[in-house]
Scaffold this motif. Sequence first.
Motif, PDB file in Angstrom:
ATOM      1  N   GLN A   1       1.366  -1.388   0.112  1.00 48.30           N
ATOM      2  CA  GLN A   1       0.005   0.092   0.108  1.00 48.30           C
ATOM      3  C   GLN A   1       0.577   1.492   0.567  1.00 48.30           C
TER       4      GLN A   1
ATOM      5  N   LEU B   1      -6.710   4.145  -5.072  1.00 45.84           N
ATOM      6  CA  LEU B   1      -7.992   4.131  -4.989  1.00 45.84           C
ATOM      7  C   LEU B   1      -8.767   2.778  -5.016  1.00 45.84           C
TER       8      LEU B   1
ATOM      9  N   TYR C   1      -7.037  -0.149  -1.828  1.00 41.60           N
ATOM     10  CA  TYR C   1      -6.916   0.884  -0.976  1.00 41.60           C
ATOM     11  C   TYR C   1      -8.520   1.690  -0.733  1.00 41.60           C
ATOM     12  N   PRO C   2      -9.669   1.675  -0.513  1.00 43.26           N
ATOM     13  CA  PRO C   2     -10.412   2.669  -1.003  1.00 43.26           C
ATOM     14  C   PRO C   2      -9.697   3.189   1.034  1.00 43.26           C
ATOM     15  N   ILE C   3     -10.229   3.008   1.907  1.00 47.32           N
ATOM     16  CA  ILE C   3     -10.009   3.182   3.249  1.00 47.32           C
ATOM     17  C   ILE C   3      -8.536   2.879   3.279  1.00 47.32           C
ATOM     18  N   GLY C   4      -7.816   3.076   2.339  1.00 49.56           N
ATOM     19  CA  GLY C   4      -6.013   3.608   2.999  1.00 49.56           C
ATOM     20  C   GLY C   4      -5.253   4.070   3.352  1.00 49.56           C
TER      21      GLY C   4
ATOM     22  N   ARG D   1      -5.265   7.576   1.822  1.00 51.54           N
ATOM     23  CA  ARG D   1      -6.242   7.464   0.918  1.00 51.54           C
ATOM     24  C   ARG D   1      -6.431  10.076   0.318  1.00 51.54           C
TER      25      ARG D   1
ATOM     26  N   TYR E   1      -5.320  11.741  -3.536  1.00 49.11           N
ATOM     27  CA  TYR E   1      -6.311  12.956  -4.484  1.00 49.11           C
ATOM     28  C   TYR E   1      -5.684  13.712  -4.822  1.00 49.11           C
TER      29      TYR E   1
ATOM     30  N   LYS F   1     -12.082  14.534  -2.579  1.00 49.59           N
ATOM     31  CA  LYS F   1     -11.413  13.944  -2.211  1.00 49.59           C
ATOM     32  C   LYS F   1     -13.029  14.333  -0.782  1.00 49.59           C
TER      33      LYS F   1
ATOM     34  N   ASP G   1     -15.326  11.923   2.146  1.00 51.00           N
ATOM     35  CA  ASP G   1     -15.750  11.050   3.591  1.00 51.00           C
ATOM     36  C   ASP G   1     -15.878  11.932   3.995  1.00 51.00           C
TER      37      ASP G   1
ATOM     38  N   SER H   1     -13.887  14.405   4.973  1.00 50.05           N
ATOM     39  CA  SER H   1     -12.614  15.170   5.068  1.00 50.05           C
ATOM     40  C   SER H   1     -12.584  16.868   4.315  1.00 50.05           C
TER      41      SER H   1
END
Length: 167
Positions: free
Chosen positions: A73, A100, A103-106, A109, A113, A136, A139, A141
């Motif tokens: 990752q 992405l 690892y969509p929740i890496g 992340r 973006y 970005k 979620d 953020s």
Amino acid sequence: VRTAPEKRMDDKAPRVLVRPRDGSIVTTDSSRPLRLVRMQQLEGKLTEALKGLNGVRSAGTTNPEAVNELAAQDAVYWIALCQYELDRPETAESTLDIYLRNYPIGVWRAAVYTLRAHCQARQGKYRDAAQTLVEKTADGSSLSYGEAYLARQWQAQAGRTGKDSPE
């Protein structure tokens, strides 16, 4: 009471399979650990770092340990960063898309973006770059002041040309 900081699992990653003289297969630390390759990258030895990072990224296919998955990752993000610094923004953008997807929740992340938006802007895809920064925030953020400024600038640039790239 103070305790030593906990080491990340991938400090010695990747873990590789080797075959000693007796024919057995054992797992051992790589001779080119992730931290060494990362130092090469920070020193500006980008081509050399890319070779090492690709090895880290692929180690999980032959030895699917958790430590190798975590290291992979990290490697995918740092590969894209090397590609961007080598002025290969299209390739870097593709690598970031892989990150992405895989690892969509890496842990990288948010940085992915931001770097993806810079890759798109460097290619003249200003509308896409601004949209990537908006994505970005999906979620919850928020954008930094600098990112919000860039998003506005890129939207304006796309509006001035009537399309993404200037002629």
